[in-house]
Design a protein around this motif. Structure first.
Motif, PDB file in Angstrom:
ATOM      1  N   SER A   1       2.365   9.176  -6.066  1.00  0.00           N
ATOM      2  CA  SER A   1       2.824  10.524  -5.732  1.00  0.00           C
ATOM      3  C   SER A   1       3.936  10.960  -6.674  1.00  0.00           C
ATOM      4  CB  SER A   1       3.308  10.559  -4.277  1.00  0.00           C
ATOM      5  OG  SER A   1       3.815  11.836  -3.949  1.00  0.00           O
TER       6      SER A   1
ATOM      7  N   GLU B   1       1.298   4.014  -3.021  1.00  0.00           N
ATOM      8  CA  GLU B   1       0.993   5.426  -2.779  1.00  0.00           C
ATOM      9  C   GLU B   1       2.182   6.306  -3.159  1.00  0.00           C
ATOM     10  OE1 GLU B   1      -0.380   8.431   0.852  1.00  0.00           O
ATOM     11  OE2 GLU B   1      -0.326   6.260   1.183  1.00  0.00           O
TER      12      GLU B   1
ATOM     13  N   ARG C   1      -5.177  10.412  -0.469  1.00  0.00           N
ATOM     14  CA  ARG C   1      -3.852   9.930  -0.867  1.00  0.00           C
ATOM     15  C   ARG C   1      -3.364  10.571  -2.156  1.00  0.00           C
ATOM     16  NH1 ARG C   1      -2.553   4.378   1.312  1.00  0.00           N
ATOM     17  NH2 ARG C   1      -4.408   3.580   2.374  1.00  0.00           N
TER      18      ARG C   1
ATOM     19  N   ASP D   1       0.828  -1.205   0.000  1.00  0.00           N
ATOM     20  CA  ASP D   1       0.000   0.000   0.000  1.00  0.00           C
ATOM     21  C   ASP D   1       0.866   1.259   0.000  1.00  0.00           C
ATOM     22  OD1 ASP D   1      -2.674  -0.728  -0.156  1.00  0.00           O
ATOM     23  OD2 ASP D   1      -3.198   0.243   1.729  1.00  0.00           O
TER      24      ASP D   1
END
Length: 357
Positions: free
Chosen positions: A150, A146, A188, A142
């Motif tokens: 990004s 993420e 997120r 996870d």
């Protein structure tokens, strides 16, 4: 913009892509009687790598598309490699968003799209997998996914043209449903650059209400960057329709099945497993993209009602891409060019949302 997705065409290099477009896309455009036909372009990672590395080659490819009356504002970057292997199944989910190759491929696609999209385009869109298949997946995965998203967002911010990523929920994946995707993405990602790809076949298979689903997305603040206009197979009486379904249990692609039982939605990861493991006492929906204009054989139906309802509920402009990649494995598929043209004609008649150029 209502495009058709070229992941239905096998191609291993740029020359192969152009050959497939000559064989099919040009004929689709002519049958529809339009000057310019939008495409949802797919290319394997090896082709994307070469195009992204050479602006001269990108310009040449853009010129080739224009000469054929074709335009590109959206890319399908879900399949990474050969989407037409004898057996694809779970391989389509690899590499996932933990693997650096997925980030590199998507970044290459963004570089290409920023050059290919017409000057009139409001934005470009790239659809991608919902992180990966659900197993194995850990908290560390996870965090790595993420971080990769990004990093991609930072890259998108630096492009000369606006390009947005569209994360596509799919049954069996980490982000199985739209609700899963909304829950994971909210907070997120930057919604100016990352949103959802609403695949209406996947939505139908989940048995979620299409209007409520669109409202859920709206409340989240995430954009619907792209709609993949697609339809699933619905089986009102699985026991009676087993023979009709048998021809759809083909070996190349994964066909997830969900049974709408009173106690909750029951799941099988592929059609042969569903025959063995699901009770078949209540309706099934099968992840098998069926042509939008087609009437399935007796005992089966299409979920185009879910597609129409979802699109009608949208209050924002978005890209719409007809994505029936299953033509090559459909029973009695018929002529591919004529079929794609018929699907697009159906979509132009039935889908009434605001459509981004």
């Amino acid at each position: 913009m209502i495009a058709y997705c070229t992941n239905v065409h096998p191609a291993h290099d740029l020359a192969g892509i152009l050959d497939q477009l000559d064989r099919h896309a040009v004929g689709v455009r002519e049958r529809l009687g339009v000057d310019v036909l939008p495409l949802g372009l797919w290319m394997p990672a090896s082709v994307a790598r070469g195009l992204a590395a050479d602006p001269v080659v990108r310009k040449g490819f853009r010129d080739e598309l224009a000469a054929r009356g074709l335009s590109v504002s959206t890319l399908n970057a879900f399949p990474y490699g050969d989407f037409h292997d004898t057996v694809v199944k779970h391989a389509v989910y690899r590499p996932d968003w933990v693997d650096p190759r997925r980030l590199a491929y998507t970044r290459d696609c963004a570089t290409i799209l920023a050059d290919l999209m017409p000057s009139s385009a409001t934005y470009g869109s790239i659809s991608t997998l919902p992180l990966g298949w659900r197993e194995p997946w850990t908290d560390r995965d996870d965090a790595q996914a993420e971080a990769a998203l990004s990093e991609l967002t930072s890259f998108l911010r630096g492009l000369d043209r606006p390009v947005r990523l569209a994360v596509e929920p799919e049954p069996g994946c980490v982000l199985d449903t739209v609700a899963d995707a909304v829950g994971w993405l909210t907070g997120r990602v930057d919604p100016a650059h990352v949103g959802l790809c609403l695949d209406t076949c996947h939505l139908a298979v989940s048995w979620a209400d299409p209007v409520e689903t669109v409202e859920l997305i709206r409340r989240s603040g995430l954009p619907v960057v792209k709609v993949q206009a697609s339809a699933a197979l619905e089986v009102p009486d699985p026991r009676a329709a087993r023979e009709a379904l048998a021809d759809f249990a083909e070996p190349r692609y994964l066909h997830q099945v969900r049974e709408n039982a009173p106690e909750g939605v029951l799941a099988a990861d592929d059609l042969p497993e569903a025959f063995e493991d699901l009770p078949g006492e209540h309706p099934w929906r099968v992840h098998f993209h069926v042509p939008l204009h087609a009437v399935p054989r007796a005992g089966l139906r299409s979920t185009t009602d879910v597609l129409v309802a979802a699109v009608a509920a949208l209050d924002e402009e978005t890209h719409v891409e007809v994505e029936t990649y299953t033509w090559t494995v459909l029973p009695d598929a018929g002529d591919l060019t004529e079929g794609i043209a018929a699907e697009l004609a159906w979509a132009r008649e039935h889908l009434t949302t605001g459509v981004a150029v």
